[in-house]
Motif scaffolding. Structure first.
Motif, PDB file in Angstrom:
ATOM      1  N   UNK A 197       0.831  -1.349  -0.010  1.00  0.00           N
ATOM      2  CA  UNK A 197      -0.016   0.011   0.148  1.00  0.00           C
ATOM      3  C   UNK A 197       0.825   1.256   0.148  1.00  0.00           C
ATOM      4  N   UNK A 198       0.390   2.426  -0.656  1.00  0.00           N
ATOM      5  CA  UNK A 198       1.101   3.423  -0.758  1.00  0.00           C
ATOM      6  C   UNK A 198       0.890   4.308   0.581  1.00  0.00           C
ATOM      7  N   UNK A 199       1.564   5.270   0.675  1.00  0.00           N
ATOM      8  CA  UNK A 199       1.408   5.958   2.052  1.00  0.00           C
ATOM      9  C   UNK A 199       0.079   6.921   2.359  1.00  0.00           C
ATOM     10  N   UNK A 200      -0.380   7.160   0.944  1.00  0.00           N
ATOM     11  CA  UNK A 200      -1.671   7.841   1.319  1.00  0.00           C
ATOM     12  C   UNK A 200      -2.791   6.728   1.850  1.00  0.00           C
ATOM     13  N   UNK A 234      -0.928   1.746  11.182  1.00  0.00           N
ATOM     14  CA  UNK A 234      -2.061   1.128  10.607  1.00  0.00           C
ATOM     15  C   UNK A 234      -2.518  -0.204  11.046  1.00  0.00           C
ATOM     16  N   UNK A 235      -1.416  -0.894  10.632  1.00  0.00           N
ATOM     17  CA  UNK A 235      -1.621  -2.674  10.980  1.00  0.00           C
ATOM     18  C   UNK A 235      -2.037  -2.745  12.598  1.00  0.00           C
ATOM     19  N   UNK A 279      -4.901   6.862   5.245  1.00  0.00           N
ATOM     20  CA  UNK A 279      -6.405   6.737   5.336  1.00  0.00           C
ATOM     21  C   UNK A 279      -6.863   5.617   6.177  1.00  0.00           C
ATOM     22  N   UNK A 280      -6.225   4.521   6.084  1.00  0.00           N
ATOM     23  CA  UNK A 280      -6.454   3.354   6.790  1.00  0.00           C
ATOM     24  C   UNK A 280      -6.454   3.559   8.277  1.00  0.00           C
ATOM     25  N   UNK A 304      -9.259   3.348  11.011  1.00  0.00           N
ATOM     26  CA  UNK A 304      -9.330   2.258  12.149  1.00  0.00           C
ATOM     27  C   UNK A 304      -9.092   2.771  13.355  1.00  0.00           C
ATOM     28  N   UNK A 305      -8.688   3.983  13.308  1.00  0.00           N
ATOM     29  CA  UNK A 305      -8.451   4.386  14.684  1.00  0.00           C
ATOM     30  C   UNK A 305      -9.855   4.911  15.319  1.00  0.00           C
TER      31      UNK A 305
END
Length: 239
Positions: A1-4, A116-117, A8-9, A13-14
Motif C-alpha cells: 500500500x502507498x503512504x496515502x 495502521x496495522x 487513510x487506513x 481504523x483509529x
C-alpha cells in the motif's frame, strides 16, 4: 500500500476502534487478548500511539511515556493520542528519516505502516468484544500479511523458533507468499514446492497470523503441522 492509503487506513481504523470501545462496557473481555478488558485494550493502544509519537518527535525510543488516562475517560484519552499520532504521521512526509526499530527502514513510512496495522488488528479486537467484528479491508490485510512475514519474522525470529526449512504458501485473492523458516532466517522462495498451502481471504489469513481468526476459516492443504509451525513462530515474535 502507498503512504496515502496507509494514512487513510490509520484514520479509519483509529476512529472505528474508538466507536467500538464506546459501545460496550469497559470491563467486557476481549476475545483476541485473553485476560484483557476493553478498557485495558484502549489503554494499551493509546499508550502505543503516544510512545510512537514521542519516538518520532524525539528521534529515539522514549524511556517513559504516558500509559494511563489519569482520571480521564479512557476512550477520550485514546482519541487524543490517536489524533496526535495521525498529525505526526503525515503521508506526504513518509520518505523522511525517522528513528525506528527496523534495521532496513528508518523512515516515517515505517511508522505509518506499523501503526495502521497495529490499530487495525486492535480495532478487530474492540469490535469482537461486542461479537460484531468487521473484516479487514482486503488491501490493508494483504499488506499486513506481508508485514508479518518480512518485518516481524525478518527482525525477530529467535533461534530454533519452529524452523524446519519446509516451505509454506499463503494465498489470498491476487497475491501469494511462499516462505521457509530456517535458523533465524526467513527464506522467501516463490519457486519452492510447498509442504502446505494456506488459502483464504486476505483478512482471514492476516487475522489468523495474528491469532485473531481460527484455522477453520481457512483452507489448509498439505501438512497442517507446517501451517501450525508458522503460526507459532509468528506468535513467538509478536508476543
Amino acid at each position: 500500500m502507498d503512504a496515502q492509503a496507509l494514512g487513510s487506513a490509520l484514520r479509519t481504523e483509529a476512529a472505528a476502534l474508538a466507536v467500538a470501545a464506546d459501545l460496550v462496557p469497559g470491563n467486557r473481555p476481549v476475545p483476541g487478548c485473553p485476560g484483557m478488558t476493553v478498557t485495558e485494550l484502549v489503554r494499551h493502544v493509546g499508550s502505543v500511539h503516544r510512545l510512537v509519537t514521542r519516538w518520532i518527535t524525539r528521534g529515539s525510543r522514549p524511556a517513559e511515556w504516558p500509559r494511563e488516562p489519569n482520571g480521564a475517560d479512557p476512550v477520550d484519552w485514546y482519541r487524543i493520542g490517536a489524533a496526535s499520532l495521525i498529525a505526526v504521521l503525515n503521508p506526504a512526509r513518509a520518505a523522511e528519516p525517522a528513528a525506528t526499530w527496523c534495521p532496513w527502514d528508518r523512515t516515517l513510512g515505517f511508522w505509518l505502516r506499523r501503526m495502521a496495522h497495529e490499530t487495525a488488528v486492535h480495532r478487530v479486537d474492540a469490535q469482537a468484544a461486542s461479537g460484531l467484528a468487521a473484516p479487514l479491508v482486503p488491501a490493508l490485510a494483504a499488506d499486513g500479511i506481508d508485514e508479518v512475514l518480512k518485518l516481524w519474522l525478518g527482525c525477530h525470529l529467535p533461534p530454533g523458533a519452529h524452523a524446519d526449512g519446509r516451505a509454506i504458501t499463503l494465498r489470498v485473492p491476487g497475491r501469494e507468499w511462499t516462505v521457509a523458516l530456517h535458523e533465524q532466517v526467513v527464506d522467501f522462495c516463490p519457486d519452492a514446492d510447498p509442504a502446505a498451502v494456506v488459502t483464504g481471504s486476505a483478512s482471514a489469513v492476516d487475522l489468523w497470523l495474528w491469532g485473531r481468526a481460527p484455522a477453520s476459516e481457512l483452507s489448509i492443504e498439505g501438512d497442517e503441522a507446517v501451517a501450525h509451525a508458522l503460526r507459532a513462530a509468528v506468535a513467538a515474535v509478536t508476543g
